[in-house]
Scaffold this active site. Sequence first.
Site, PDB file in Angstrom:
ATOM      1  CG  ASP A  96      54.691 -45.315  22.467  1.00 18.76           C
ATOM      2  OD1 ASP A  96      55.772 -45.396  23.092  1.00 18.76           O
ATOM      3  OD2 ASP A  96      53.909 -44.352  22.578  1.00 18.76           O
ATOM      4  CB  ILE A  97      49.836 -44.601  24.147  1.00 22.29           C
ATOM      5  CG1 ILE A  97      48.347 -44.227  24.135  1.00 22.29           C
ATOM      6  CG2 ILE A  97      50.744 -43.378  24.375  1.00 22.29           C
ATOM      7  CD1 ILE A  97      47.797 -43.824  25.472  1.00 22.29           C
TER       8      ILE A  97
ATOM      9  CE  LYS B  84      57.581 -46.480  37.018  1.00 25.65           C
ATOM     10  NZ  LYS B  84      57.485 -47.233  35.739  1.00 25.65           N
TER      11      LYS B  84
ATOM     12  CB  SER C 227      61.541 -45.938  38.866  1.00 25.03           C
ATOM     13  OG  SER C 227      62.093 -44.764  39.410  1.00 25.03           O
TER      14      SER C 227
ATOM     15  CB  THR D 293      62.079 -40.790  29.508  1.00 25.25           C
ATOM     16  OG1 THR D 293      61.580 -40.374  30.783  1.00 25.25           O
ATOM     17  CG2 THR D 293      63.164 -41.848  29.701  1.00 25.25           C
TER      18      THR D 293
ATOM     19  CE1 TYR E 195      56.994 -42.868  37.387  1.00 19.21           C
ATOM     20  CE2 TYR E 195      58.714 -42.905  39.068  1.00 19.21           C
ATOM     21  CZ  TYR E 195      58.314 -43.112  37.756  1.00 19.21           C
ATOM     22  OH  TYR E 195      59.206 -43.559  36.823  1.00 19.21           O
TER      23      TYR E 195
END
Length: 271
Positions: free
Chosen positions: A42-43, A164, A147, A195, A160
């Site tokens: 993870d960042i 995707k 997504s 999320t 976005y």
Amino acid sequence: MERGGSVQLQGRVALVTGGGSGIGKAAAQSLADEGMRVCVVDIDGAAASAVAASIDGIGLQCDVSDHGQVDGVFATCVEEFGSMDLALLNAGITIRWSGDIGELDVTDYRKSVGVNLDGVVFGAAAAVRTLRARPERTEGAILATASLAGIMPWHPDPVYTLGKHGVVGFMRAIAPNLAPEMIAVHTICPGITETAALGNRRALLERIGVPVMEPDAIAKAVLLAATAPLDQTGGCWVAQHDKAPWRMEFAEVPTPDSLLNVPVAPPAAPE
């Protein structure tokens, strides 16, 4: 949950990007429950380490838009666990809804595409090299979280949607190339899920009748894809509220152009 095939996860190694929260965290926990050793990436390195500690894995910090960092975490995973058999390329972000494309912010655009699309491309490339380097060529898998915005237009945020859609097309394109090497490739397409990317919009969405799923529901789709038979490679697994995950079938386009659309042969095995 009915599984897709007989692929065994017990005792094998997974690497999950975006694993510090949300879908990645739920998937890492589910894979660990299946007996996998998990490298959580993870960042937010502290978040990755916290999730890893809860499942006896390892946590690593990484900006997936940097191909050097991506290569580094795959190498570290192999150093720590001796192998890497399944990669879940899950890291993703939203910047701000970019519905008015005339007001495009180029910095936001580059950041969105860098994580949502470049991160998958860099991760898949690193995963293929890592899978090929294993002493024994057993089944491997590369999964990516896209997504519903990867299979339908998401008008509030075309940037976005671009990322995707790119993930879905990219993963479908590489799947036949990798099948001869027993590397399965699948995409997970969730609906709206709780999320960090959702931000504080949940109450608003539910007021207008849009259900919000919990990350555990998407983790079920991940397990289904991870254990699907190799002949289902290239699958796009849709996860929707109150429905079992299902594999979307894409319409074939009848065209002589398909004569050129043949899989790329795998490299010759070293003697």
